[in-house]
Design a protein around this motif. Structure first.
Motif, PDB file in Angstrom:
ATOM      1  N   ARG A 721      -0.058 -12.817 -40.860  1.00 32.14           N
ATOM      2  CA  ARG A 721      -0.865 -11.699 -41.333  1.00 32.14           C
ATOM      3  C   ARG A 721      -0.068 -10.399 -41.299  1.00 32.14           C
ATOM      4  N   HIS A 722      -0.257  -9.605 -42.332  1.00 34.26           N
ATOM      5  CA  HIS A 722       0.390  -8.302 -42.398  1.00 34.26           C
ATOM      6  C   HIS A 722      -0.553  -7.264 -41.788  1.00 34.26           C
ATOM      7  N   THR A 723      -0.149  -6.723 -40.653  1.00 34.69           N
ATOM      8  CA  THR A 723      -0.941  -5.698 -39.963  1.00 34.69           C
ATOM      9  C   THR A 723       0.005  -4.613 -39.462  1.00 34.69           C
ATOM     10  N   GLY A 724      -0.564  -3.517 -39.030  1.00 34.67           N
ATOM     11  CA  GLY A 724       0.240  -2.432 -38.481  1.00 34.67           C
ATOM     12  C   GLY A 724      -0.163  -2.040 -37.081  1.00 34.67           C
ATOM     13  N   LEU A 725      -1.134  -2.778 -36.492  1.00 35.24           N
ATOM     14  CA  LEU A 725      -1.689  -2.359 -35.205  1.00 35.24           C
ATOM     15  C   LEU A 725      -0.662  -2.425 -34.077  1.00 35.24           C
ATOM     16  N   ALA A 726       0.150  -3.485 -34.037  1.00 37.40           N
ATOM     17  CA  ALA A 726       1.095  -3.618 -32.920  1.00 37.40           C
ATOM     18  C   ALA A 726       2.032  -2.410 -32.856  1.00 37.40           C
ATOM     19  N   GLY A 727       2.644  -2.055 -33.980  1.00 37.88           N
ATOM     20  CA  GLY A 727       3.543  -0.901 -33.987  1.00 37.88           C
ATOM     21  C   GLY A 727       2.810   0.398 -33.699  1.00 37.88           C
ATOM     22  N   ARG A 728       1.613   0.533 -34.239  1.00 36.75           N
ATOM     23  CA  ARG A 728       0.835   1.758 -34.009  1.00 36.75           C
ATOM     24  C   ARG A 728       0.488   1.905 -32.528  1.00 36.75           C
ATOM     25  N   LEU A 729       0.128   0.772 -31.896  1.00 36.92           N
ATOM     26  CA  LEU A 729      -0.228   0.808 -30.479  1.00 36.92           C
ATOM     27  C   LEU A 729       1.001   1.071 -29.614  1.00 36.92           C
ATOM     28  N   GLU A 730       2.138   0.465 -29.958  1.00 39.15           N
ATOM     29  CA  GLU A 730       3.369   0.733 -29.201  1.00 39.15           C
ATOM     30  C   GLU A 730       3.702   2.226 -29.223  1.00 39.15           C
ATOM     31  N   ARG A 731       3.589   2.846 -30.394  1.00 38.56           N
ATOM     32  CA  ARG A 731       3.889   4.286 -30.508  1.00 38.56           C
ATOM     33  C   ARG A 731       2.899   5.119 -29.712  1.00 38.56           C
ATOM     34  N   ALA A 732       1.629   4.723 -29.753  1.00 37.07           N
ATOM     35  CA  ALA A 732       0.613   5.481 -29.008  1.00 37.07           C
ATOM     36  C   ALA A 732       0.833   5.365 -27.507  1.00 37.07           C
ATOM     37  N   LEU A 733       1.280   4.198 -27.042  1.00 38.65           N
ATOM     38  CA  LEU A 733       1.517   4.007 -25.610  1.00 38.65           C
ATOM     39  C   LEU A 733       2.739   4.795 -25.134  1.00 38.65           C
ATOM     40  N   ARG A 734       3.714   5.003 -26.037  1.00 34.32           N
ATOM     41  CA  ARG A 734       4.906   5.779 -25.662  1.00 34.32           C
ATOM     42  C   ARG A 734       4.675   7.282 -25.766  1.00 34.32           C
ATOM     43  N   ASP A 735       3.653   7.690 -26.487  1.00 34.05           N
ATOM     44  CA  ASP A 735       3.423   9.105 -26.766  1.00 34.05           C
ATOM     45  C   ASP A 735       2.942   9.816 -25.496  1.00 34.05           C
ATOM     46  N   PRO A 736       3.720  10.757 -24.962  1.00 33.36           N
ATOM     47  CA  PRO A 736       3.295  11.440 -23.727  1.00 33.36           C
ATOM     48  C   PRO A 736       2.060  12.300 -23.938  1.00 33.36           C
ATOM     49  N   GLU A 737       1.741  12.603 -25.188  1.00 39.47           N
ATOM     50  CA  GLU A 737       0.563  13.423 -25.468  1.00 39.47           C
ATOM     51  C   GLU A 737      -0.680  12.573 -25.698  1.00 39.47           C
ATOM     52  N   ALA A 738      -0.539  11.239 -25.654  1.00 39.70           N
ATOM     53  CA  ALA A 738      -1.685  10.379 -25.944  1.00 39.70           C
ATOM     54  C   ALA A 738      -2.805  10.640 -24.959  1.00 39.70           C
ATOM     55  N   ARG A 739      -3.990  10.781 -25.473  1.00 39.69           N
ATOM     56  CA  ARG A 739      -5.145  11.004 -24.620  1.00 39.69           C
ATOM     57  C   ARG A 739      -6.372  10.433 -25.336  1.00 39.69           C
TER      58      ARG A 739
END
Length: 767
Positions: A721-739
């Motif tokens: 399946r073609h999805t983008g969630l894994a990469g999007r979640l990885e970036r959100a977890l690395r983002d120090p501003e994520a809240r």
């Protein structure tokens, strides 16, 4: 393409259409569903009445009508005009309006004269736009008005006019009501000027229908409007196959082939959709460029934002109690992970002790004084969760509380669920839309435990949520805790079902138990579809109930890779219904002269779409308890509650003696029979066979061709399946501003259509 002159060589040219003007003497036949009509017309210049047949909205005797068609000779009824269009004349005088009104029920000559005296030449417009004003006329009461309005709507009203237009375009007339409900007085204009908007705005009208309207109106094949709509349709089809996106080059190729236009035209249309924000281009994790619909981007962003916020939110560590000695290292790790983390994924195959771990986690949560919510994507999965935990569980839909009137969820952004621990079992079944709605109902005060088997089939709807979350949790130091249970406990107890499930996962052929005893796993060779059908039916109705003491209706489930063919769900359901329902009261639901559903008391049935009014959901299974054939009514027992189905509501039910393997996800049955043949080749994959086998609690029987079983074992996840969630979640977890959580698009998750992937009726064949 053949020269059309060659196609007609040697034949008589088709007859030229002929138009007749006359008066309707009698309506011989009128089908309310198809609008097929037989009229007898009095036509000037014809000594006898003319028979005219074709499709048209309601026509009343006495109407002046023009029909256009060709003559043919019916073997029984003789010469008749088969018309393609029928136009009822609009009166142009006060006397003509009076004569039309006198054909309405409840309107005699005196009343007709009063109406025209009150409204004059505006009478017909009043009927269309301000019908309640008829109460201003003496002699018209409430009941008479209702009869007048019903007659007007079916014969002359705007919906009838829309029906006439759809019929001329050779389209289903029943779509007129949906179009009018969406656009009102602008309906005819939308039909003629923006037909492709209908595919986006009106449920039941897909691209194929809109394209037929547009082509009938003469819109060019390479018009920008058509090509843009075609691109969006290709993406919708991909969503139906589970994808959140399509590789850009594949999208262009499929759209070019399907639409029959130059590739350059498709690329230009795609660029326009990107510039307006309806499509979004992003690089996938593998480096390929993917094209997403904007709504899918919003759903994945919402899921990633909330999961990252939950995982990174500061929280107190729970006290871990003294754990039982029988817990293995992985099981202990899972309990400790929930004590520490905001998001935990617990995965493992059958027999690895997931239920045991969940039990210990619930005890730990209660010891902390924390409220616990248990949920699963389907009713049967929720019921299993209740049985294994002895605690109340619900479907995700019921947890979020669906509003029956609107299909929207009560809980969501701005109205979250009560704080506590949320446990979602069978989370491999969560599609991106349902995950979006569920997560938007959480806050940093929640902890989330996702439990599931990532080796099973992914969700029916778009996305691969569990696997994508696991992929984002893999990197060392991820704030999402991932615990894989690998040690098999039930195998030690002698479960050959569990052993064979793990053999299949390892790419090995399953091994049958020795013959002669009441074993758990068997393989019966049968290479011919008719032979497979015969063996499966005999085993389901005779052998298994006799040897294992199981109920042939409630305990034995046939699971098929496909619906069609002698080894498909439809054929098995027909045969098994005839066996089980013999001599029982039967309800046959017909419409337009066709038999659409047939149910007998005691039949096993499945709900096929969400019905918030009734509180039943796609995949719910029940038994027909009683029927009232004279009223087209059936009462179905679903989870101990009797649900009433009346008339066309019966179309939401299907027989469920045999169901697809996809539909069986989240369920468990005492005995499962799985037919497998080479003709199922498009569906034969390892995760399909694994999912089917793991539905069996006590007995699993494979019936079919060894070549098909081997193919299923060898074919590994052919439909990535073609999805983008894994990469999007990885970036959100690395983002120090994520809240948590400034999510901009909660409305995208709150409508009924998102949760019914089986509801589409319009398809464009692309391959």
């Amino acid at each position: 393409m053949l020269d059309p002159r060659m196609a007609t060589a040697g034949r008589d040219p088709p007859a030229a259409p002929e138009s007749l003007q006359g008066t309707v003497e009698r309506v011989v036949y009128h089908d309310e569903r198809t609008r097929y009509t037989v009229l007898r017309l009095r036509v000037p210049g014809h000594d006898t009445l003319v028979t005219a047949v074709g499709r048209t909205p309601g026509v009343e005797p006495g109407a002046e009508i023009t029909v256009t068609g060709t003559w043919d000779e019916h073997p029984t009824h003789g010469r008749q005009l088969s018309f393609a269009s029928a136009q009822v004349a609009v009166p142009t005088s006060r006397g003509g309006i009076e004569r039309r009104l006198m054909r309405y029920p409840g309107i005699k000559e005196v009343i007709a004269q009063r109406i025209v005296a009150r409204f004059g030449m505006d009478t017909l417009e009043v009927l269309d736009k301000q019908p309640n004003r008829l109460k201003e006329v003496p002699g018209i009461g409430k009941k008479t008005l209702e009869r007048i309005l019903e007659h007007h709507a079916t014969t002359h009203g705007p919906v009838a006019q829309l029906e006439a237009q759809l019929i001329e375009l050779e389209l289903p007339p029943h779509l007129a009501e949906s179009v009018y409900e969406r656009y009102g007085e602008e309906s005819l204009g939308m039909l003629h000027k923006q037909p492709y908007r209908l595919a986006r705005d009106v449920k039941g009208i897909g691209f194929v229908t809109a394209d037929r309207i547009a082509r009938g109106l003469g819109l060019a094949l390479d018009s920008a409007e058509r090509v843009e709509a075609g691109l969006l349709h290709v993406l919708e089809q991909a969503e139906g196959d589970g994808h959140c996106a399509v590789p850009i080059e594949g999208l262009v190729a499929r759209a070019t082939r399907a639409l029959g236009v130059d590739e350059a035209v498709v690329r230009t249309a795609g660029q326009q959709l990107v510039s307006t924000g309806e499509l979004v281009l992003e690089e996938g994790r593998g480096g390929e460029e993917l094209c997403f619909p904007a709504s899918m981007i919003a759903a994945e962003r919402d899921v990633a934002t909330v999961l990252a916020g939950l995982a990174r939110a500061p929280r107190e560590r729970w006290t871990v109690p003294t754990l039982p000695e029988h817990l293995g290292p992985g099981q202990r790790d899972a309990v400790r992970a929930v004590a520490d983390a905001g998001v935990v994924v617990l995965t493992g195959g059958p027999g690895t002790g997931k239920s045991t771990v969940v039990h210990e986690i619930l005890q730990m949560a209660r010891a902390q004084g924390v409220d616990v919510m248990l949920a699963a994507p389907t009713g049967r999965a929720a019921k299993r969760l209740e049985q294994t935990t002895t605690q109340s569980a619900s479907t995700v839909h019921r947890l979020l509380e669906v509003q029956p009137e609107t299909g929207r969820f009560v809980h969501g952004l701005g109205n979250p669920l009560p704080p506590g621990l949320l446990v979602v079992d069978e989370s491999s079944m969560l599609d991106i839309h349902l995950a979006q709605s569920l997560l938007l109902a959480l806050t940093p005060a929640h902890r989330l435990l996702l439990v599931g088997d990532a080796d099973q089939l992914p969700s029916v709807g778009p996305g691969n949520v569990l696997r994508d979350v696991m992929a984002a949790a893999e990197p060392p130091g991820s704030p999402i805790a991932l615990v894989r249970l690998t040690e098999v406990y039930r195998q030690e107890e002698g479960s050959s079902i569990v052993r064979n499930a793990h053999r299949i996962l390892a790419g090995e052929l399953p091994r049958a138990d020795p013959p002669g005893g009441a074993g758990q796993f068997y393989v019966v060779t049968a290479r011919d579809p008719e032979r497979v059908h015969e063996v499966v039916v005999r085993m389901a109705t005779e052998r298994i109930p006799e040897v294992y003491g199981l109920d042939s209706v409630d305990d034995v489930q046939v699971l098929c890779p496909m619906h069609k063919g002698r080894a498909g769900t439809e054929a098995f359901n027909e045969t098994l219904q005839a066996h089980h329902g013999a001599g029982r009261p039967v309800l046959e639901y017909r419409a337009g002269g066709r038999l659409l559903r047939r149910f007998a008391v005691g039949d096993r049935v499945m709900q096929t779409r969400n019905d918030y009014q009734k509180g039943v959901y796609n995949g719910d299974v029940g038994t027909v308890a009683t029927i009232e054939p004279e009223d087209d009514v059936a009462l179905v027992s679903i989870d101990g509650v009797r649900v009433r189905y009346e008339g066309k509501e019966l179309m939401a039910l299907k027989l469920a003696y045999a169901v697809s393997i996809h539909k069986s996800q989240g369920s468990e049955f005492p005995a499962v029979i799985i037919p497998l043949l080479p003709e199922h080749h498009v569906m034969l994959r390892r995760n399909l066979l694994y999912t089917a086998v793991t539905r069996a609690r006590s007995l699993c029987v494979l019936v079919g061709d060894p070549r098909a079983i081997g193919r299923a074992v060898r074919q590994v996840d052919a439909a990535r399946r073609h999805t983008g969630l894994a990469g999007r979640l990885e970036r959100a977890l690395r983002d120090p501003e994520a809240r948590a959580w400034s999510v901009p698009s909660p409305e995208d998750a709150l409508t009924d259509e998102d949760f019914d992937p089986f509801d589409g009726e319009d398809e464009l064949v692309l391959d």
